[in-house]
Design a protein around this motif. Structure first.
Motif, mmCIF file in Angstrom:
data_model
loop_
_atom_site.group_PDB
_atom_site.id
_atom_site.type_symbol
_atom_site.label_atom_id
_atom_site.label_comp_id
_atom_site.label_asym_id
_atom_site.label_seq_id
_atom_site.Cartn_x
_atom_site.Cartn_y
_atom_site.Cartn_z
ATOM 1 N N VAL A 124 8.926 3.723 -5.383
ATOM 2 C CA VAL A 124 7.886 2.730 -5.152
ATOM 3 C C VAL A 124 8.494 1.364 -4.834
ATOM 4 C CG1 VAL A 124 6.026 1.426 -6.259
ATOM 5 C CG2 VAL A 124 6.121 3.910 -6.503
ATOM 6 N N LEU A 125 9.514 0.971 -5.589
ATOM 7 C CA LEU A 125 10.130 -0.341 -5.372
ATOM 8 C C LEU A 125 10.828 -0.415 -4.014
ATOM 9 C CD1 LEU A 125 11.572 -1.193 -8.910
ATOM 10 C CD2 LEU A 125 9.579 -2.194 -7.768
ATOM 11 N N LEU A 126 11.564 0.635 -3.640
ATOM 12 C CA LEU A 126 12.245 0.637 -2.336
ATOM 13 C C LEU A 126 11.229 0.564 -1.199
ATOM 14 C CD1 LEU A 126 15.097 3.276 -2.859
ATOM 15 C CD2 LEU A 126 15.333 0.794 -2.699
ATOM 16 N N SER A 131 8.241 -2.446 2.891
ATOM 17 C CA SER A 131 6.922 -2.819 3.407
ATOM 18 C C SER A 131 6.783 -4.333 3.505
ATOM 19 C CB SER A 131 5.827 -2.244 2.502
ATOM 20 O OG SER A 131 5.864 -0.834 2.499
ATOM 21 N N ILE A 132 7.280 -5.055 2.493
ATOM 22 C CA ILE A 132 7.237 -6.527 2.527
ATOM 23 C C ILE A 132 8.081 -7.043 3.692
ATOM 24 C CG2 ILE A 132 7.930 -8.609 1.284
ATOM 25 C CD1 ILE A 132 7.180 -7.158 -1.315
ATOM 26 N N GLN A 133 9.258 -6.454 3.899
ATOM 27 C CA GLN A 133 10.088 -6.850 5.035
ATOM 28 C C GLN A 133 9.350 -6.646 6.351
ATOM 29 O OE1 GLN A 133 13.642 -4.487 4.490
ATOM 30 N NE2 GLN A 133 14.709 -6.135 3.420
ATOM 31 N N TYR A 134 8.655 -5.517 6.464
ATOM 32 C CA TYR A 134 7.929 -5.207 7.700
ATOM 33 C C TYR A 134 6.772 -6.183 7.918
ATOM 34 C CZ TYR A 134 5.243 -2.458 11.082
ATOM 35 O OH TYR A 134 4.551 -2.045 12.191
ATOM 36 N N LEU A 135 5.989 -6.428 6.880
ATOM 37 C CA LEU A 135 4.853 -7.341 7.006
ATOM 38 C C LEU A 135 5.317 -8.769 7.282
ATOM 39 C CD1 LEU A 135 2.619 -5.984 4.097
ATOM 40 C CD2 LEU A 135 2.348 -5.572 6.549
ATOM 41 N N TYR A 136 6.429 -9.171 6.669
ATOM 42 C CA TYR A 136 6.969 -10.513 6.925
ATOM 43 C C TYR A 136 7.440 -10.633 8.373
ATOM 44 C CZ TYR A 136 10.048 -14.576 6.566
ATOM 45 O OH TYR A 136 10.664 -15.782 6.762
ATOM 46 N N ALA A 137 8.116 -9.585 8.870
ATOM 47 C CA ALA A 137 8.554 -9.597 10.270
ATOM 48 C C ALA A 137 7.354 -9.636 11.208
ATOM 49 C CB ALA A 137 9.421 -8.372 10.557
ATOM 50 N N GLY A 138 6.270 -8.917 10.833
ATOM 51 C CA GLY A 138 5.067 -8.957 11.653
ATOM 52 C C GLY A 138 4.434 -10.335 11.684
ATOM 53 N N LEU A 174 6.655 11.642 -2.006
ATOM 54 C CA LEU A 174 6.849 11.214 -3.387
ATOM 55 C C LEU A 174 5.905 10.085 -3.778
ATOM 56 C CD1 LEU A 174 10.757 11.281 -3.520
ATOM 57 C CD2 LEU A 174 9.180 12.990 -4.412
ATOM 58 N N LEU A 175 5.515 9.246 -2.817
ATOM 59 C CA LEU A 175 4.618 8.136 -3.126
ATOM 60 C C LEU A 175 3.239 8.615 -3.570
ATOM 61 C CD1 LEU A 175 5.185 5.313 -0.471
ATOM 62 C CD2 LEU A 175 5.559 5.216 -2.939
ATOM 63 N N ALA A 176 2.900 9.856 -3.240
ATOM 64 C CA ALA A 176 1.578 10.369 -3.611
ATOM 65 C C ALA A 176 1.516 10.820 -5.061
ATOM 66 C CB ALA A 176 1.204 11.536 -2.690
ATOM 67 N N LEU A 177 2.648 10.895 -5.762
ATOM 68 C CA LEU A 177 2.638 11.408 -7.135
ATOM 69 C C LEU A 177 1.718 10.623 -8.066
ATOM 70 C CD1 LEU A 177 3.673 13.311 -9.336
ATOM 71 C CD2 LEU A 177 5.637 11.782 -9.630
ATOM 72 N N PRO A 178 1.789 9.267 -8.115
ATOM 73 C CA PRO A 178 0.886 8.550 -9.031
ATOM 74 C C PRO A 178 -0.585 8.802 -8.733
ATOM 75 C CG PRO A 178 2.656 7.104 -8.280
ATOM 76 C CD PRO A 178 2.722 8.336 -7.445
ATOM 77 N N LEU A 179 -0.921 9.132 -7.488
ATOM 78 C CA LEU A 179 -2.310 9.390 -7.131
ATOM 79 C C LEU A 179 -2.796 10.729 -7.664
ATOM 80 C CD1 LEU A 179 -2.115 8.180 -3.420
ATOM 81 C CD2 LEU A 179 -2.897 6.886 -5.405
#
Length: 466
Positions: A124-126, A131-138, A174-179
């Motif tokens: 999740v952290l990675l 994602s933050i890097q991508y949104l900031y670049a956008g 793997l990101l779907a596990l908490p859901l």
């Protein structure tokens, strides 16, 4: 002071996470840095393996014999290859990946279920950082004053967007596990779903068709498994829809409103073309036909220069053409046995909602997606993908429930493996010390000569023929 086994495992995990974070999240990262990080992780894995001896065997006897045969055939093929040193380096890389796999298996066995939460938190952290890097670049792209918007320029940390896509292939499942977990709070579930939507936005804008293909195959497999698998698929489809909406809002609606022209649209990637792969597939096929038994030698697809790539972008053809058909068949049989055993365990425990069972399902989905993508992409070649493949396989090994009683580990076999892994990682460290100081000069010399672009294999300039 003598550290306990859990303390050694914690140190190993912290170091590996730091190395992964540098290799993935650093803006200056790329293929060569990720290869160095992989070698460092392999060194840590070997050191951890030297300090921890398993009480029971991690693999059954057929798997151990199969791995021994693969390594033995690889050594013979290397001795007969045109460039034996580079061939041995590839064999050493295989042994290093096996050492990383066993280290993760030992780590999870000794650390217990609490490490499952740590693993998902790391994922999740990675993904959050990327994602933050991508949104900031956008945000920078929309406020830069330029009238052209290229989604590829928003991706960072990888030398090729397909390598970014391979990382997403491992992490999307793997990101779907908490859901899937009933005990997770609504706030945490909503945050993870939002992150998964953004992660799919990046996968869509990146346009890596191999990721789409792999995730589609994983969805079909899990839908057949049972209700929990269909729940996993439902969450992924919801996130895909969210990612498509975000893509339309950002790259169509907002871009048109601000007067931007979007290049390399994701819709342009919805084709059935092979993007030049047919030429390198034919090259691998001809190599296989010419030397079917032992191949041309590990890494030796890169010894026959072409204008496209230093690997065939197809795992079976690559292994058969370089290591030989018998070795490729052995690898395929071992992969099938492991996959079938995991499939059977998932079927038996499909109605269980324990975290370990849900994690096993997500790991299996990641493995299926990555293996399918390896049929059209270099998943078994790229350093970051090799580490994640080792992590997924190692964690699945640790979570596996054996039907037969586990056998005791044989001290002579474990000693032989330790010696082999030390020699393999030692060779890789030596290669890194030899090559890293001169990598930039070698790349410039290659590009100023006959090379049109870098063709990654071991290093970013991976054509060993030159």
């Amino acid at each position: 002071m003598v550290l306990s086994v859990p303390q050694r495992g914690n140190i190993f995990l912290v170091v590996v996470v730091c190395l992964l974070a540098v290799g993935i999240c650093a803006p200056f990262s790329g293929h060569d840095l990720q290869r160095v990080m992989q070698i460092a992780i392999g060194l840590c894995a070997v050191l951890y393996g030297l300090s921890v001896a398993p009480a029971v065997s991690l693999v059954d006897r057929p798997t151990a014999l199969g791995l021994t045969l693969i390594i033995g055939l690889g050594l013979v093929s290397s001795a007969l290859a045109h460039q034996p040193v580079w061939a041995l380096i590839e064999v050493a890389l295989f042994v290093s990946c096996a050492a990383i796999t066993l280290a993760f298996a030992l780590l999870r066995r000794h650390g217990g279920e609490s490490l499952d939460r740590v693993l998902i938190l790391i994922v999740v952290l990675l993904c959050l950082i990327k994602s933050i890097q991508y949104l900031y670049a956008g945000a920078l792209a929309f406020t830069s004053g330029e009238r052209t918007l290229d989604p590829d320029l928003l991706l960072s940390g990888f030398s090729n967007k397909r390598f970014y896509g391979q990382f997403q292939t491992f992490t999307l499942p793997l990101l779907a596990l908490p859901l899937l977990m009933p005990t997770v709070s609504r706030v945490w579930r909503g945050g993870v779903l939002a992150l998964l939507c953004v992660w799919w936005l990046i996968a869509i804008s990146g346009g890596t068709r191999g990721t789409w293909l792999g995730m589609s195959a994983a969805g079909l497999v899990l839908a057949v498994l049972g209700p929990v698998g269909r729940r996993w698929l439902g969450w992924q489809l919801a996130a895909v829809l969210g990612g498509l909406v975000l893509y339309w809002l950002a790259f169509t609606l907002l871009a048109q409103y601000l007067g931007f022209e979007t290049t390399k649209d994701a819709g342009d990637r919805l084709t059935t073309t092979l993007s030049g792969r047919e030429a390198i597939w034919w090259q691998a096929w001809h190599m296989l036909v010419e030397h079917p038994w032992l191949g041309f030698g590990p890494m030796h697809f890169a010894d026959i220069a072409n204008e496209i790539a230093a690997h065939p972008h197809q795992a079976i053809l690559q292994w058969a053409s370089e290591w030989g058909v018998p070795s490729a068949l052995c690898v395929a049989v071992l992969a099938w046995r492991a996959g079938w055993a995991t499939w059977g365990l998932l079927r038996r425990r499909m109605l269980c909602a324990a975290r370990v069972d849900l994690l096993r399902l997500c790991l299996f989905a990641a493995l299926v997606a990555a293996l399918v993508q390896s049929m059209v992409d270099g998943v078994i070649v790229m350093p970051n993908s090799q580490v994640w493949l080792a992590l997924v396989v190692g964690w699945l090994m640790a979570l596996h429930v054996w039907q037969a009683p586990a056998t005791a580990a044989l001290p002579p076999a474990w000693f032989a493996w330790r010696v082999l892994s030390v020699l393999a990682v030692g060779l890789l460290v030596g290669v890194a010390l030899r090559d890293v100081p001169h990598i930039k000069h070698a790349q410039q010399a290659y590009l100023s000569g006959e090379g049109r672009h870098l063709q990654p294999r071991f290093w970013a300039q991976g054509v060993i023929a030159r």
